[in-house]
Design an enzyme around this catalytic site. Structure first.
Site, PDB file in Angstrom:
ATOM      1  N   ASP A  28       0.864  -1.183   0.000  1.00 21.27           N
ATOM      2  CA  ASP A  28       0.000   0.000   0.000  1.00 21.27           C
ATOM      3  C   ASP A  28       0.902   1.235   0.000  1.00 21.27           C
ATOM      4  OD1 ASP A  28      -3.254   0.414   1.072  1.00 21.27           O
ATOM      5  OD2 ASP A  28      -1.913   2.151   0.948  1.00 21.27           O
ATOM      6  N   LYS A  33      -0.648   3.521   7.084  1.00 22.91           N
ATOM      7  CA  LYS A  33      -1.450   2.298   7.130  1.00 22.91           C
ATOM      8  C   LYS A  33      -0.555   1.063   7.277  1.00 22.91           C
ATOM      9  CE  LYS A  33      -5.735   2.229   4.914  1.00 22.91           C
ATOM     10  NZ  LYS A  33      -6.593   2.141   3.724  1.00 22.91           N
ATOM     11  N   THR A 119     -13.479  -2.326  -8.262  1.00 26.76           N
ATOM     12  CA  THR A 119     -14.659  -2.205  -9.129  1.00 26.76           C
ATOM     13  C   THR A 119     -14.331  -1.258 -10.266  1.00 26.76           C
ATOM     14  OG1 THR A 119     -15.990  -2.419  -7.178  1.00 26.76           O
ATOM     15  CG2 THR A 119     -17.100  -1.653  -9.156  1.00 26.76           C
ATOM     16  N   GLU A 152     -19.337  -4.999   3.574  1.00 30.93           N
ATOM     17  CA  GLU A 152     -18.681  -4.581   4.807  1.00 30.93           C
ATOM     18  C   GLU A 152     -19.504  -5.119   5.972  1.00 30.93           C
ATOM     19  OE1 GLU A 152     -17.847  -0.403   4.845  1.00 30.93           O
ATOM     20  OE2 GLU A 152     -17.001  -0.553   2.846  1.00 30.93           O
ATOM     21  N   ASN A 206     -24.427  -4.905  -8.649  1.00 30.89           N
ATOM     22  CA  ASN A 206     -24.597  -3.775  -7.736  1.00 30.89           C
ATOM     23  C   ASN A 206     -25.743  -2.869  -8.172  1.00 30.89           C
ATOM     24  OD1 ASN A 206     -22.726  -4.613  -5.945  1.00 30.89           O
ATOM     25  ND2 ASN A 206     -21.278  -2.965  -6.258  1.00 30.89           N
ATOM     26  N   CYS A 258     -19.879   1.652  -2.405  1.00 27.29           N
ATOM     27  CA  CYS A 258     -20.084   0.961  -3.682  1.00 27.29           C
ATOM     28  C   CYS A 258     -21.332   1.386  -4.435  1.00 27.29           C
ATOM     29  CB  CYS A 258     -20.110  -0.540  -3.457  1.00 27.29           C
ATOM     30  SG  CYS A 258     -18.480  -1.163  -3.041  1.00 27.29           S
ATOM     31  N   LYS A 261     -21.649   5.029  -6.015  1.00 25.24           N
ATOM     32  CA  LYS A 261     -20.656   5.321  -7.045  1.00 25.24           C
ATOM     33  C   LYS A 261     -20.792   4.373  -8.240  1.00 25.24           C
ATOM     34  CE  LYS A 261     -16.392   3.509  -5.548  1.00 25.24           C
ATOM     35  NZ  LYS A 261     -16.099   2.389  -6.396  1.00 25.24           N
TER      36      LYS A 261
HETATM   37  C1  UDX Z   1     -12.808  -1.264  -2.678  1.00 25.16           C
HETATM   38  C2  UDX Z   1     -12.545  -1.496  -4.156  1.00 25.16           C
HETATM   39  O1  UDX Z   1     -11.204  -1.687  -4.372  1.00 25.16           O
HETATM   40  C3  UDX Z   1     -13.141  -0.413  -4.950  1.00 25.16           C
HETATM   41  O2  UDX Z   1     -12.908  -0.589  -6.298  1.00 25.16           O
HETATM   42  C4  UDX Z   1     -14.583  -0.557  -4.687  1.00 25.16           C
HETATM   43  O3  UDX Z   1     -15.311   0.223  -5.533  1.00 25.16           O
HETATM   44  C5  UDX Z   1     -14.852  -0.232  -3.246  1.00 25.16           C
HETATM   45  O4  UDX Z   1     -14.186  -1.150  -2.471  1.00 25.16           O
HETATM   46  P1  UDX Z   1     -11.790  -0.156  -0.629  1.00 25.16           P
HETATM   47  O5  UDX Z   1     -11.006  -1.382  -0.305  1.00 25.16           O
HETATM   48  O6  UDX Z   1     -13.027   0.097   0.149  1.00 25.16           O
HETATM   49  O7  UDX Z   1     -12.150  -0.197  -2.189  1.00 25.16           O
HETATM   50  O8  UDX Z   1     -10.918   1.139  -0.690  1.00 25.16           O
HETATM   51  P2  UDX Z   1     -10.033   1.818   0.400  1.00 25.16           P
HETATM   52  O9  UDX Z   1     -10.437   1.364   1.755  1.00 25.16           O
HETATM   53  O10 UDX Z   1     -10.024   3.249   0.029  1.00 25.16           O
HETATM   54  O11 UDX Z   1      -8.603   1.178   0.126  1.00 25.16           O
HETATM   55  C6  UDX Z   1      -7.826   1.355  -0.989  1.00 25.16           C
HETATM   56  C7  UDX Z   1      -6.357   1.255  -0.575  1.00 25.16           C
HETATM   57  O12 UDX Z   1      -5.552   1.347  -1.732  1.00 25.16           O
HETATM   58  C8  UDX Z   1      -5.910   2.352   0.377  1.00 25.16           C
HETATM   59  O13 UDX Z   1      -5.311   1.781   1.502  1.00 25.16           O
HETATM   60  C9  UDX Z   1      -4.900   3.157  -0.442  1.00 25.16           C
HETATM   61  O14 UDX Z   1      -3.844   3.694   0.328  1.00 25.16           O
HETATM   62  C10 UDX Z   1      -4.398   2.102  -1.417  1.00 25.16           C
HETATM   63  N1  UDX Z   1      -3.840   2.673  -2.652  1.00 25.16           N
HETATM   64  C11 UDX Z   1      -4.495   3.613  -3.336  1.00 25.16           C
HETATM   65  C12 UDX Z   1      -2.595   2.212  -3.089  1.00 25.16           C
HETATM   66  O15 UDX Z   1      -1.982   1.372  -2.459  1.00 25.16           O
HETATM   67  N2  UDX Z   1      -2.082   2.705  -4.253  1.00 25.16           N
HETATM   68  C13 UDX Z   1      -2.690   3.682  -4.974  1.00 25.16           C
HETATM   69  O16 UDX Z   1      -2.182   4.120  -6.018  1.00 25.16           O
HETATM   70  C14 UDX Z   1      -3.958   4.156  -4.499  1.00 25.16           C
HETATM   71  C1  UDX Z   2     -22.206  -3.752  -1.384  1.00 26.04           C
HETATM   72  C2  UDX Z   2     -22.538  -5.086  -2.082  1.00 26.04           C
HETATM   73  O1  UDX Z   2     -23.546  -5.775  -1.344  1.00 26.04           O
HETATM   74  C3  UDX Z   2     -21.316  -5.940  -2.227  1.00 26.04           C
HETATM   75  O2  UDX Z   2     -21.616  -7.133  -2.923  1.00 26.04           O
HETATM   76  C4  UDX Z   2     -20.309  -5.112  -3.005  1.00 26.04           C
HETATM   77  O3  UDX Z   2     -19.183  -5.811  -3.325  1.00 26.04           O
HETATM   78  C5  UDX Z   2     -19.974  -3.831  -2.262  1.00 26.04           C
HETATM   79  O4  UDX Z   2     -21.183  -3.103  -2.099  1.00 26.04           O
HETATM   80  P1  UDX Z   2     -21.837  -2.840   1.068  1.00 26.04           P
HETATM   81  O5  UDX Z   2     -21.766  -1.501   0.440  1.00 26.04           O
HETATM   82  O6  UDX Z   2     -20.802  -3.238   2.060  1.00 26.04           O
HETATM   83  O7  UDX Z   2     -21.818  -3.992  -0.049  1.00 26.04           O
HETATM   84  O8  UDX Z   2     -23.226  -2.940   1.797  1.00 26.04           O
HETATM   85  P2  UDX Z   2     -24.654  -3.597   1.599  1.00 26.04           P
HETATM   86  O9  UDX Z   2     -24.927  -4.502   2.735  1.00 26.04           O
HETATM   87  O10 UDX Z   2     -24.823  -4.160   0.253  1.00 26.04           O
HETATM   88  O11 UDX Z   2     -25.583  -2.308   1.788  1.00 26.04           O
HETATM   89  C6  UDX Z   2     -25.497  -1.183   0.945  1.00 26.04           C
HETATM   90  C7  UDX Z   2     -26.481  -0.130   1.353  1.00 26.04           C
HETATM   91  O12 UDX Z   2     -27.813  -0.517   1.050  1.00 26.04           O
HETATM   92  C8  UDX Z   2     -26.499   0.237   2.827  1.00 26.04           C
HETATM   93  O13 UDX Z   2     -26.566   1.643   2.964  1.00 26.04           O
HETATM   94  C9  UDX Z   2     -27.743  -0.403   3.368  1.00 26.04           C
HETATM   95  O14 UDX Z   2     -28.284   0.299   4.466  1.00 26.04           O
HETATM   96  C10 UDX Z   2     -28.652  -0.304   2.172  1.00 26.04           C
HETATM   97  N1  UDX Z   2     -29.716  -1.326   2.154  1.00 26.04           N
HETATM   98  C11 UDX Z   2     -29.398  -2.646   2.009  1.00 26.04           C
HETATM   99  C12 UDX Z   2     -31.060  -0.939   2.235  1.00 26.04           C
HETATM  100  O15 UDX Z   2     -31.367   0.253   2.353  1.00 26.04           O
HETATM  101  N2  UDX Z   2     -32.037  -1.908   2.174  1.00 26.04           N
HETATM  102  C13 UDX Z   2     -31.753  -3.229   2.027  1.00 26.04           C
HETATM  103  O16 UDX Z   2     -32.689  -4.031   1.963  1.00 26.04           O
HETATM  104  C14 UDX Z   2     -30.395  -3.605   1.948  1.00 26.04           C
END
Ligand code: UDX
Ligand code: UDX
Length: 428
Positions: A28, A33, A119, A152, A206, A258, A261
């Protein structure tokens, strides 16, 4: 193998793959971190992850580094799990993915399978291939899309017991090599013969789940008008096997890193290819409005918001996480503060992060303290600890007994029985 990105997705993937017996280096660019991880601290809250990281770190199967060169040598797989934030015009910003691919290309020392877990919209795999091919060693690399479906709060469970594993590549051999990583999990593995299909499965899934949420929220709006109970309507609908019971909870809309976006990025991608995605736009519009519904209900119950004390139960975008990305709480608090209300809140995990982005909120030590003296309470996040409160105690401590239940966690009849002015979502 190397996993690039120690975020929710990267770290969970790395820890789970290490637990399955692989030798995993997490890379990273964020020094802080990596330093934290080396000091045995997981920088965010995900149930069970600290223990899993610790176990594999101690066993020597998991390493942390800021230098790509340290991740190899001899690595067979590089997994890209960096963030893909929203860029201009709603399309995904792929600069981190590109940066990761460039760094991988610069230190490859043998044939490598580069797996994209971030993603990314269809066609990103080609971009990664082009970046890799700029170096001599990179010509031997194969690019594979293997989207994650981790929620999550249950990410480890989702990794170890997936509904399906999706793998796509123009190089069948590379796709099969990735399938080996999952061979000990009991899950159907779908290998798609081109990379775009696998990339599209992620966006399709999604967007569909987001659409289900907006759909049930629209039904809830109609339920309110005809006097039906949206929670029971969803239950009745969900018993139809073709519909199924999950993702039918009406509430304050979807948030998180997710859905918001990804739906936006898919719509922007469609527009770029001259298709107007009518339904995706409606999904987003309904979700925007849904966040403000609890504020409308507060206005209806309190008449004015100016000078009122409003307590928020929960801040995270959903329970069992400290994640505040696109959390409805942020917008709700902003609107209430702008209207002259005093906002206080309690969340079991997200208060530290919230203090940084919303310093004007008063942070409380628990649900009872949040309710005491308040003119209204809004349930924003359905943490279990809010479900089983002593309602008599809560009611007698409030200045006005108004509860706006943005997640339908309470029984309307029970709430009224206790003397609350109660409003759920899509129910009387
Ligand atoms: C994930 C997926 O990777 C993203 O595509 C999806 O849409 C959301 O979930 P997430 O793991 O939640 O993202 O992202 P984040 O917690 O922001 O972590 C990304 C990490 O990548 C960070 O620790 C950041 O420091 C690192 N990073 C970012 C690198 O190591 N290199 C880079 O050039 C940019
Ligand atoms: C989501 C997808 O489920 C996962 O597969 C993907 O890889 C990342 O994005 P996450 O964002 O962690 O996961 O949460 P999720 O449990 O899917 O909930 C997303 C949002 O929808 C939350 O804000 C939740 O409150 C809302 N939600 C979910 C509702 O409002 N109603 C529902 O019935 C279910």
């Amino acid at each position: 193998m190397a996993v690039v990105g120690a975020g929710y997705v990267g770290l969970t993937t790395a820890a789970c793959l290490a637990d399955l017996g692989n030798d995993v280096a997490v890379v990273d660019v964020n020094r802080e971190k990596i330093a934290q991880l080396k000091a045995h601290q997981v920088p965010f809250y995900e149930p069970g992850l600290s223990e899993l990281v610790e176990r594999n770190y101690r066993a020597g199967r998991l390493r942390f580094t800021t230098a790509y060169e340290d991740a190899g040598p001899g690595a067979e797989y590089a997994i890209i799990a960096v963030s893909t934030p929203e860029g201009e015009g709603g399309e995904a910003d792929l600069s981190y993915v590109e940066a990761a691919a460039t760094s991988i290309a610069n230190c490859m020392d043998g044939p490598l399978v580069v797996i994209n877990k971030s993603t990314v919209p269809p066609l990103t795999g080609d971009m990664v291939s082009n970046v890799l091919r700029k170096t001599k060693a990179g010509e031997a690399a194969a690019v594979v899309s293997n989207p994650e479906f981790l929620r999550e709060g249950s990410a480890i469970q989702d990794f170890m017991h997936p509904d399906r594993v999706v793998i796509g590549s123009h190089d069948r051999g590379a796709a099969e090599k990735v399938a080996l990583l999952y061979s000990t999990l009991e899950a159907p593995i779908l290998i798609t013969p081109n990379i775009y299909t696998a990339e599209m499965v992620k966006y399709g899934s999604n967007a569909f789940l987001a659409a289900r949420i907006s759909f049930i929220n629209e039904i809830a709006r109609i339920c309110e008008r005809v006097g039906a109970d949206a929670k029971l309507v969803a239950e009745g609908m969900g018993l139809d096997k073709r519909i199924g019971p999950s993702f039918l909870d009406a509430g304050i809309g979807y948030g998180g890193s997710c859905f918001p976006k990804d739906v936006k990025a898919l719509a922007a991608l469609a527009e770029r290819f001259d298709y107007h995605p009518e339904l995706l736009h409606a999904v987003m519009a309904i979700n925007r409005d849904q966040r403000m519904l609890v504020v409308d209900k507060l206005r209806e119950c309190l008449e004015v918001l100016q000078g009122q004390v409003i307590g928020l139960f929960g801040l995270a975008f959903k329970p069992n996480t400290d994640d505040l990305r696109e959390a409805p709480s942020i917008e709700i608090a902003k609107v209430l503060l702008a209207a002259g209300a005093a906002v206080r809140a309690y969340d079991p995990a997200a208060m530290e992060g919230s203090r940084r982005i919303m310093p004007d909120i008063e942070y409380m030590n628990g649900a009872y303290e949040t309710a005491a003296g308040a003119d209204a309470v809004v349930v924003v996040t359905e943490w279990n600890e809010f479900r089983y409160l002593d309602l008599g105690r809560m009611k007698s401590s409030m200045r006005k007994p108004v509860v706006i239940d943005g997640r339908n966690i309470y029984d309307p009849a029970v709430m009224r029985g206790h003397g609350f002015t109660y409003r759920g979502i899509g129910r009387e």
